[in-house]
Design a protein around this motif. Structure first.
Motif, PDB file in Angstrom:
ATOM      1  N   ASP A 175       0.802  -1.221   0.000  1.00 39.68           N
ATOM      2  CA  ASP A 175       0.000   0.000   0.000  1.00 39.68           C
ATOM      3  C   ASP A 175       0.837   1.273   0.000  1.00 39.68           C
ATOM      4  O   ASP A 175       0.418   2.300   0.527  1.00 39.68           O
ATOM      5  CB  ASP A 175      -0.943  -0.018   1.211  1.00 39.68           C
ATOM      6  CG  ASP A 175      -1.990  -1.108   1.046  1.00 39.68           C
ATOM      7  OD1 ASP A 175      -2.691  -1.081   0.026  1.00 39.68           O
ATOM      8  OD2 ASP A 175      -2.069  -1.985   1.913  1.00 39.68           O
ATOM      9  N   SER A 193       1.411   4.774   2.981  1.00 39.21           N
ATOM     10  CA  SER A 193       0.227   5.377   3.594  1.00 39.21           C
ATOM     11  C   SER A 193       0.100   4.963   5.050  1.00 39.21           C
ATOM     12  O   SER A 193       0.479   3.856   5.414  1.00 39.21           O
ATOM     13  CB  SER A 193      -1.040   4.923   2.866  1.00 39.21           C
ATOM     14  OG  SER A 193      -1.020   5.319   1.526  1.00 39.21           O
ATOM     15  N   ARG A 247      -8.736   6.640  -3.232  1.00 36.92           N
ATOM     16  CA  ARG A 247      -8.800   5.297  -2.668  1.00 36.92           C
ATOM     17  C   ARG A 247      -7.619   5.083  -1.742  1.00 36.92           C
ATOM     18  O   ARG A 247      -6.475   5.314  -2.110  1.00 36.92           O
ATOM     19  CB  ARG A 247      -8.754   4.290  -3.815  1.00 36.92           C
ATOM     20  CG  ARG A 247      -8.847   2.867  -3.391  1.00 36.92           C
ATOM     21  CD  ARG A 247     -10.297   2.394  -3.430  1.00 36.92           C
ATOM     22  NE  ARG A 247     -10.318   0.948  -3.255  1.00 36.92           N
ATOM     23  CZ  ARG A 247     -10.827   0.375  -2.179  1.00 36.92           C
ATOM     24  NH1 ARG A 247     -11.335   1.091  -1.214  1.00 36.92           N
ATOM     25  NH2 ARG A 247     -10.828  -0.930  -2.083  1.00 36.92           N
ATOM     26  N   GLY A 248      -7.887   4.605  -0.533  1.00 37.69           N
ATOM     27  CA  GLY A 248      -6.835   4.323   0.436  1.00 37.69           C
ATOM     28  C   GLY A 248      -6.211   2.971   0.197  1.00 37.69           C
ATOM     29  O   GLY A 248      -6.520   2.285  -0.775  1.00 37.69           O
ATOM     30  N   SER A 297      -6.668  -0.848   4.632  1.00 36.32           N
ATOM     31  CA  SER A 297      -6.996   0.190   5.603  1.00 36.32           C
ATOM     32  C   SER A 297      -8.504   0.430   5.644  1.00 36.32           C
ATOM     33  O   SER A 297      -9.185   0.395   4.614  1.00 36.32           O
ATOM     34  CB  SER A 297      -6.258   1.478   5.236  1.00 36.32           C
ATOM     35  OG  SER A 297      -6.291   2.404   6.296  1.00 36.32           O
ATOM     36  N   GLU A 357     -10.449   2.971   5.952  1.00 42.38           N
ATOM     37  CA  GLU A 357     -11.119   4.101   5.299  1.00 42.38           C
ATOM     38  C   GLU A 357     -11.357   3.878   3.811  1.00 42.38           C
ATOM     39  O   GLU A 357     -12.009   4.694   3.155  1.00 42.38           O
ATOM     40  CB  GLU A 357     -10.333   5.407   5.524  1.00 42.38           C
ATOM     41  CG  GLU A 357      -9.158   5.636   4.595  1.00 42.38           C
ATOM     42  CD  GLU A 357      -7.897   4.884   4.993  1.00 42.38           C
ATOM     43  OE1 GLU A 357      -6.867   5.096   4.334  1.00 42.38           O
ATOM     44  OE2 GLU A 357      -7.932   4.065   5.942  1.00 42.38           O
ATOM     45  N   GLY A 358     -10.872   2.784   3.244  1.00 47.48           N
ATOM     46  CA  GLY A 358     -11.010   2.500   1.823  1.00 47.48           C
ATOM     47  C   GLY A 358     -12.387   2.764   1.243  1.00 47.48           C
ATOM     48  O   GLY A 358     -12.527   3.478   0.245  1.00 47.48           O
ATOM     49  N   ARG A 407      -8.674   8.843   1.795  1.00 44.82           N
ATOM     50  CA  ARG A 407      -7.604   8.038   2.375  1.00 44.82           C
ATOM     51  C   ARG A 407      -6.798   8.894   3.339  1.00 44.82           C
ATOM     52  O   ARG A 407      -6.719  10.122   3.198  1.00 44.82           O
ATOM     53  CB  ARG A 407      -6.698   7.457   1.298  1.00 44.82           C
ATOM     54  CG  ARG A 407      -5.976   8.501   0.482  1.00 44.82           C
ATOM     55  CD  ARG A 407      -5.193   7.841  -0.651  1.00 44.82           C
ATOM     56  NE  ARG A 407      -4.607   8.826  -1.516  1.00 44.82           N
ATOM     57  CZ  ARG A 407      -3.401   9.357  -1.360  1.00 44.82           C
ATOM     58  NH1 ARG A 407      -2.642   8.988  -0.358  1.00 44.82           N
ATOM     59  NH2 ARG A 407      -2.945  10.254  -2.204  1.00 44.82           N
TER      60      ARG A 407
END
Length: 129
Positions: free
Chosen positions: A38, A41, A90-91, A95, A97-98, A103
């Motif tokens: 990812d 982040s 998009r996160g 994660s 919060e996606g 994000r």
């Protein structure tokens, strides 16, 4: 006790998102990704879902949630304060919060000489509590 300098803080937008996620998922935790799946982040997980290892550093808390980073990454970033914000997009796929369409995003700033003098006397916690 002397002045405390925070190693990680959060914007109002990030704190609001944390509150929404906590209402839905319960207690949360963060780990600053080191760039694998990812990118780099800040990743938000239900508390205890991500295993903190002996080489993770607890930087502090944001919105009452512990925030960790790998020790080798911390060595590189220790002179900067992390400021967790929220941006559209998009996160990380793992994660929480996606699905929100936003994000978490890490911004940073270098500590002042005065702040660094305080931080040198503040121990960091390595490994799980």
């Amino acid at each position: 006790m002397g002045k405390i300098v925070e190693r990680v803080t959060a914007t109002d937008a990030a704190l609001e998102l944390i509150d929404r996620l906590r209402a839905r998922h319960g207690p949360l935790m963060f780990h600053q990704s080191g760039g694998c799946c990812d990118g780099s982040s800040p990743m938000c997980y239900p508390q205890g879902e991500f295993r903190i290892g002996g080489s993770d550093v607890k930087l502090g808390e944001i919105g009452g949630c512990p925030f960790y980073m790998n020790q080798s990454q911390f060595e590189y970033w220790q002179h900067t304060q992390l400021i967790i914000d929220v941006v559209p997009g998009r996160g990380g796929m793992f994660s929480l919060e996606g699905p929100e369409g936003v994000r978490f995003h890490t911004r940073s700033r270098i500590y002042t000489d005065e702040e660094w003098a305080v931080l040198e006397k503040q121990p960091v916690q390595i490994g799980a509590e």
